[in-house]
Every structure is written in structure tokens, then in C-alpha cells.
Design a protein around this motif. Structure first.
Motif, PDB file in Angstrom:
ATOM      1  N   ALA A  93      -5.345  15.282  -9.181  1.00  0.00           N
ATOM      2  CA  ALA A  93      -6.498  16.313  -9.320  1.00  0.00           C
ATOM      3  C   ALA A  93      -7.180  15.831  -9.146  1.00  0.00           C
ATOM      4  O   ALA A  93      -8.289  14.994  -9.618  1.00  0.00           O
ATOM      5  CB  ALA A  93      -6.249  17.399 -10.803  1.00  0.00           C
ATOM      6  N   THR A  94      -8.050  16.388  -7.712  1.00  0.00           N
ATOM      7  CA  THR A  94      -9.123  16.404  -7.325  1.00  0.00           C
ATOM      8  C   THR A  94     -10.331  17.982  -7.435  1.00  0.00           C
ATOM      9  O   THR A  94      -8.714  18.617  -7.266  1.00  0.00           O
ATOM     10  CB  THR A  94      -9.290  15.366  -6.075  1.00  0.00           C
ATOM     11  OG1 THR A  94      -8.452  16.443  -4.889  1.00  0.00           O
ATOM     12  CG2 THR A  94      -8.294  14.467  -6.793  1.00  0.00           C
TER      13      THR A  94
ATOM     14  N   ILE B 272       5.443  22.994  -5.792  1.00  0.00           N
ATOM     15  CA  ILE B 272       4.963  22.627  -4.690  1.00  0.00           C
ATOM     16  C   ILE B 272       4.928  21.231  -4.358  1.00  0.00           C
ATOM     17  O   ILE B 272       5.902  20.357  -3.678  1.00  0.00           O
ATOM     18  CB  ILE B 272       3.379  23.430  -3.729  1.00  0.00           C
ATOM     19  CG1 ILE B 272       4.030  24.434  -3.954  1.00  0.00           C
ATOM     20  CG2 ILE B 272       3.157  22.853  -2.609  1.00  0.00           C
ATOM     21  CD1 ILE B 272       2.422  24.922  -3.615  1.00  0.00           C
ATOM     22  N   CYS B 273       4.211  20.151  -5.169  1.00  0.00           N
ATOM     23  CA  CYS B 273       3.862  19.105  -5.315  1.00  0.00           C
ATOM     24  C   CYS B 273       5.154  18.180  -5.034  1.00  0.00           C
ATOM     25  O   CYS B 273       5.319  17.668  -4.623  1.00  0.00           O
ATOM     26  CB  CYS B 273       3.588  18.507  -6.041  1.00  0.00           C
ATOM     27  SG  CYS B 273       1.409  19.024  -6.388  1.00  0.00           S
TER      28      CYS B 273
ATOM     29  N   SER C 248       0.876  -1.238   0.539  1.00  0.00           N
ATOM     30  CA  SER C 248      -0.211   0.347  -0.048  1.00  0.00           C
ATOM     31  C   SER C 248       1.379   0.670   0.269  1.00  0.00           C
ATOM     32  O   SER C 248       1.927   1.043   0.480  1.00  0.00           O
ATOM     33  CB  SER C 248      -0.634  -0.119   1.471  1.00  0.00           C
ATOM     34  OG  SER C 248      -1.445  -0.694   1.471  1.00  0.00           O
ATOM     35  N   ARG C 249       0.427   2.692  -0.274  1.00  0.00           N
ATOM     36  CA  ARG C 249       0.815   3.424  -0.646  1.00  0.00           C
ATOM     37  C   ARG C 249       0.385   4.383  -0.605  1.00  0.00           C
ATOM     38  O   ARG C 249      -0.592   4.545  -1.100  1.00  0.00           O
ATOM     39  CB  ARG C 249       1.538   3.586  -2.496  1.00  0.00           C
ATOM     40  CG  ARG C 249       2.378   5.581  -2.273  1.00  0.00           C
ATOM     41  CD  ARG C 249       2.807   5.239  -3.262  1.00  0.00           C
ATOM     42  NE  ARG C 249       4.180   6.063  -3.573  1.00  0.00           N
ATOM     43  CZ  ARG C 249       4.200   7.697  -3.264  1.00  0.00           C
ATOM     44  NH1 ARG C 249       2.578   7.984  -3.821  1.00  0.00           N
ATOM     45  NH2 ARG C 249       4.964   8.589  -3.517  1.00  0.00           N
ATOM     46  N   LEU C 250       0.352   5.556   0.250  1.00  0.00           N
ATOM     47  CA  LEU C 250      -0.608   6.700   1.038  1.00  0.00           C
ATOM     48  C   LEU C 250      -0.529   8.029  -0.396  1.00  0.00           C
ATOM     49  O   LEU C 250       0.718   8.071  -0.029  1.00  0.00           O
ATOM     50  CB  LEU C 250      -0.164   6.888   2.297  1.00  0.00           C
ATOM     51  CG  LEU C 250      -1.415   8.108   3.328  1.00  0.00           C
ATOM     52  CD1 LEU C 250      -2.659   7.551   3.211  1.00  0.00           C
ATOM     53  CD2 LEU C 250      -0.042   8.539   3.813  1.00  0.00           C
ATOM     54  N   ARG C 251      -1.078   8.085  -0.564  1.00  0.00           N
ATOM     55  CA  ARG C 251      -1.662   9.475  -1.578  1.00  0.00           C
ATOM     56  C   ARG C 251      -1.656  10.581  -1.047  1.00  0.00           C
ATOM     57  O   ARG C 251      -2.353  10.495  -0.087  1.00  0.00           O
ATOM     58  CB  ARG C 251      -2.626   9.024  -2.792  1.00  0.00           C
ATOM     59  CG  ARG C 251      -1.849   7.629  -4.055  1.00  0.00           C
ATOM     60  CD  ARG C 251      -3.334   8.213  -5.096  1.00  0.00           C
ATOM     61  NE  ARG C 251      -4.441   7.292  -3.802  1.00  0.00           N
ATOM     62  CZ  ARG C 251      -4.467   6.317  -4.543  1.00  0.00           C
ATOM     63  NH1 ARG C 251      -4.480   5.372  -4.831  1.00  0.00           N
ATOM     64  NH2 ARG C 251      -6.306   6.102  -3.725  1.00  0.00           N
TER      65      ARG C 251
ATOM     66  N   ASP D 105       2.059  13.431  -4.179  1.00  0.00           N
ATOM     67  CA  ASP D 105       1.360  13.039  -5.384  1.00  0.00           C
ATOM     68  C   ASP D 105      -0.041  13.979  -6.394  1.00  0.00           C
ATOM     69  O   ASP D 105      -0.473  13.522  -7.328  1.00  0.00           O
ATOM     70  CB  ASP D 105       0.645  12.174  -5.054  1.00  0.00           C
ATOM     71  CG  ASP D 105       1.261  10.882  -4.255  1.00  0.00           C
ATOM     72  OD1 ASP D 105       2.128  10.611  -4.865  1.00  0.00           O
ATOM     73  OD2 ASP D 105       1.133  10.508  -2.583  1.00  0.00           O
ATOM     74  N   GLY D 106      -0.350  15.267  -6.098  1.00  0.00           N
ATOM     75  CA  GLY D 106      -1.162  15.963  -6.637  1.00  0.00           C
ATOM     76  C   GLY D 106      -1.522  16.844  -5.786  1.00  0.00           C
ATOM     77  O   GLY D 106      -1.552  17.925  -4.513  1.00  0.00           O
ATOM     78  N   ILE D 107      -2.805  17.469  -6.457  1.00  0.00           N
ATOM     79  CA  ILE D 107      -3.679  18.483  -5.828  1.00  0.00           C
ATOM     80  C   ILE D 107      -5.091  18.482  -5.955  1.00  0.00           C
ATOM     81  O   ILE D 107      -5.415  17.956  -6.372  1.00  0.00           O
ATOM     82  CB  ILE D 107      -3.228  19.851  -6.572  1.00  0.00           C
ATOM     83  CG1 ILE D 107      -1.603  20.220  -6.903  1.00  0.00           C
ATOM     84  CG2 ILE D 107      -3.926  21.680  -6.424  1.00  0.00           C
ATOM     85  CD1 ILE D 107      -1.046  20.877  -5.517  1.00  0.00           C
ATOM     86  N   ASP D 108      -5.724  19.347  -4.469  1.00  0.00           N
ATOM     87  CA  ASP D 108      -7.141  19.410  -4.276  1.00  0.00           C
ATOM     88  C   ASP D 108      -7.519  20.989  -4.523  1.00  0.00           C
ATOM     89  O   ASP D 108      -7.263  21.847  -3.753  1.00  0.00           O
ATOM     90  CB  ASP D 108      -7.477  18.460  -2.734  1.00  0.00           C
ATOM     91  CG  ASP D 108      -8.673  18.481  -3.096  1.00  0.00           C
ATOM     92  OD1 ASP D 108      -9.426  18.581  -3.820  1.00  0.00           O
ATOM     93  OD2 ASP D 108      -9.529  19.126  -1.671  1.00  0.00           O
ATOM     94  N   LEU D 109      -8.106  21.358  -5.412  1.00  0.00           N
ATOM     95  CA  LEU D 109      -8.549  22.779  -5.926  1.00  0.00           C
ATOM     96  C   LEU D 109     -10.480  22.077  -4.788  1.00  0.00           C
ATOM     97  O   LEU D 109     -11.125  21.720  -5.652  1.00  0.00           O
ATOM     98  CB  LEU D 109      -8.869  22.501  -7.295  1.00  0.00           C
ATOM     99  CG  LEU D 109      -7.908  22.666  -8.278  1.00  0.00           C
ATOM    100  CD1 LEU D 109      -7.776  23.053  -9.617  1.00  0.00           C
ATOM    101  CD2 LEU D 109      -6.430  23.701  -7.533  1.00  0.00           C
TER     102      LEU D 109
END
Length: 299
Positions: free
Chosen positions: A181-182, A138-139, A101-104, A145-149
Motif C-alpha cells: 500500500a502506497t 483487481i490485484c 530483481s523483481r519489478l513491483r 503487487d499492491g495499490i497506490d491511493l
């Protein structure tokens, strides 16, 4: 936003799991249990919680901080190196305990700190490009692993349309850099009422009784205290099962610091562990039957 929302922790049904890049995900057979970690919750035992989550959204940075990140090389309001380090350690801990498992890890931009977002999405091409470059930097620099807008302060229909166009541009740009991207959606964003109400109304109609009729007899059923309603462990499991029946991507929790961690009983949090229990059974079932399209369709 949600008819079943109460105090403490909110379990949100994910109608879709993410605007995703397949190279950055762990597979379609994983039921997502994601949680927000606000900057003021850095005192938590995140290592224990990480074992029961698939994704953590670190909340949050202001749009202005991102816009000027390339110039300052510091995160700005309201995250620091301490927050990024805390979650990287949690990801390493999860990998040691659960090697497959990998925590994103994602960074939320906006939320209640959305001031300035409107100017960016309606701004010039150079402004948008500078903002996107800030997201990438930043990432990459913090190994996320990504960005939440999370644009909450939309004032006009024009801003909303500009935001939708920007989401396409941003997701494409992030995916090219192998980043997720979320997007978080909120009431009042010029969406039809049924966007929110249909999901919840359908959920309520499938329940056998009202909240008031629940027998509060154990910790799994506890959902009322001193005049405050909140999700019980059973409520969370019910929502996860509902997401499973509706073939949703998973569930998201606001926010993990409002759960109760009990040493030796629920180190990761009573509600989070309940969600994880259901998610594990769903993901295991899908993995065991990989390639069986009939079974996947039923789920």
C-alpha cells in the motif's frame, strides 16, 4: 507542489518509501526508483524502462470502478487488460535480464479521477468493505503487487480525517493479503505548509547556484528548451544523492512517458537511467556492507 518542479518529468523525493508489508518487499537495502505509467502511455517501450525501475504505478482507476469491480469483473475507467498485460511482460523481461530483481507493479486509484473517493471514505462500513474487496480482486486477478491511493479532491477537513482513518484500515487489509500500500500526498490536503516546503527549501539551500546559473553544455545538463524548464539528468542525480544523504526511501517519477528514450544511448530513458545509476550505487553499497550498522547509519 515542488519549488523545483518544471515541465517534462518530475522527480519527487520519497520521505518514506511505502506503507509496506515486509513479505511483499525485496529488502531494506534497496533504494527505490518508482515511476507512474499513465494509461495513455501504453505505446512506450516499457521493457527497456523496466530494467531501471524498482516499481511501476499503473495510472489509474476511478474509485467508482473499484467499488463496482466485484460486480463487473472488469477494470473500468481507465485501464484495460492491455495495460495489465503490458506491465506483466515488462516484469518478466526484467527478471530474465536481471534474475535477482523483481519489478513491483501497483495500480493507482484516483489521481485526477478521484471523484467518488470522498463518498467511499465517509461512507458505511459495507461500502468501505466492498471497495477494499475490489482492490484485492483487481490485484489478485491481474497479478499485481499492491495499490497506490491518490485522493486529490479532498473538499473538507472531515473528508481528510476520514481518509486518514481509511488508510489505516486499507493498509491493514491489503497487508493481510500480502499486498503493498502506497499513498500520494498533495498540497491543500490540510497538511502544514512545512510538510512540503521544508524538504524543498533544504534541498535548494544545499545547491551552489540557481537554475538560471547552470551551464547548459551537454545532454546531462539540458534543462531548458523553448521557454520550458525541466529536470536534466544531472538534476535527477542530484535529487537522488540528496535522498541518499537524507536516508529517504528513494525517488518517484511523474511520469515515465515524459522521459526521452534514445535507442542505443538511453533505451530506458535519459532521466530514469540517471536515477537508476545512483540508486544502483546506493543499493550495492548497502548490500556489500550488510550488517555494518555504522555504515548504514552514515547513509
Amino acid at each position: 507542489m515542488w519549488a523545483l518542479t518544471r515541465c517534462c518529468i518530475i522527480t519527487i523525493l520519497l520521505v518514506y518509501s511505502q506503507i509496506h508489508n515486509s513479505n511483499a518487499t525485496t529488502g531494506d537495502d534497496q533504494f527505490i526508483v518508482a515511476g507512474y505509467l499513465p494509461d495513455y502511455r501504453s505505446y512506450m517501450n516499457i521493457n527497456a524502462t523496466s530494467l531501471h525501475l524498482t516499481d511501476v504505478m499503473l495510472f489509474s482507476l476511478t474509485p467508482e470502478a473499484v467499488l463496482h469491480y466485484s460486480e463487473s469483473s472488469s477494470a473500468g475507467c481507465c485501464l484495460s487488460e492491455e495495460h495489465f498485460t503490458l506491465l506483466r511482460k515488462a516484469r518478466s523481461h526484467k527478471h530474465l535480464e536481471q534474475t535477482k530483481s523483481r519489478l513491483r507493479l501497483l495500480i493507482t486509484i484516483g489521481g485526477g479521477r478521484s471523484d467518488g473517493f470522498g463518498n467511499i471514505v465517509t461512507g458505511s462500513s459495507s461500502t468501505k468493505h466492498q471497495f477494499l474487496q475490489g482492490l484485492i480482486k483487481i490485484c489478485k486477478e491481474n497479478d499485481f503487487d499492491g495499490i497506490d491511493l491518490d485522493f486529490e479532491n479532498i473538499q473538507t477537513l472531515g473528508q481528510w480525517k476520514a481518509y486518514l482513518q481509511f488508510l489505516v484500515q486499507a493498509s491493514t487489509f491489503l497487508h493481510k493479503h500480502n499486498l503493498l500500500a502506497t499513498v500520494a500526498l498533495h498540497p491543500g490536503q490540510f497538511l502544514p505548509e512545512h510538510t512540503y516546503e521544508e524538504v524543498i527549501s533544504e534541498f535548494i539551500s544545499e545547491q551552489e547556484g540557481t537554475v538560471e546559473q547552470i551551464d547548459v553544455s551537454s545532454i546531462n545538463e539540458l534543462n531548458f528548451w523553448k521557454g520550458y524548464w525541466f529536470d536534466s539528468a544531472s538534476d535527477v542525480k542530484e535529487k537522488c544523492e540528496y535522498a541518499k544523504r537524507k536516508k529517504y526511501g528513494g525517488v518517484l517519477l511523474w511520469e515515465i512517458g515524459q522521459d526521452k528514450q534514445i535507442s542505443g544511448l538511453a533505451d530506458g530513458g535519459i532521466l530514469i537511467e540517471s536515477a537508476s545509476e545512483v540508486a544502483h550505487s546506493i543499493s550495492s553499497h548497502l548490500a556489500q556492507n550488510e550488517g555494518d550498522d555504522t555504515i548504514k547509519e552514515e547513509l
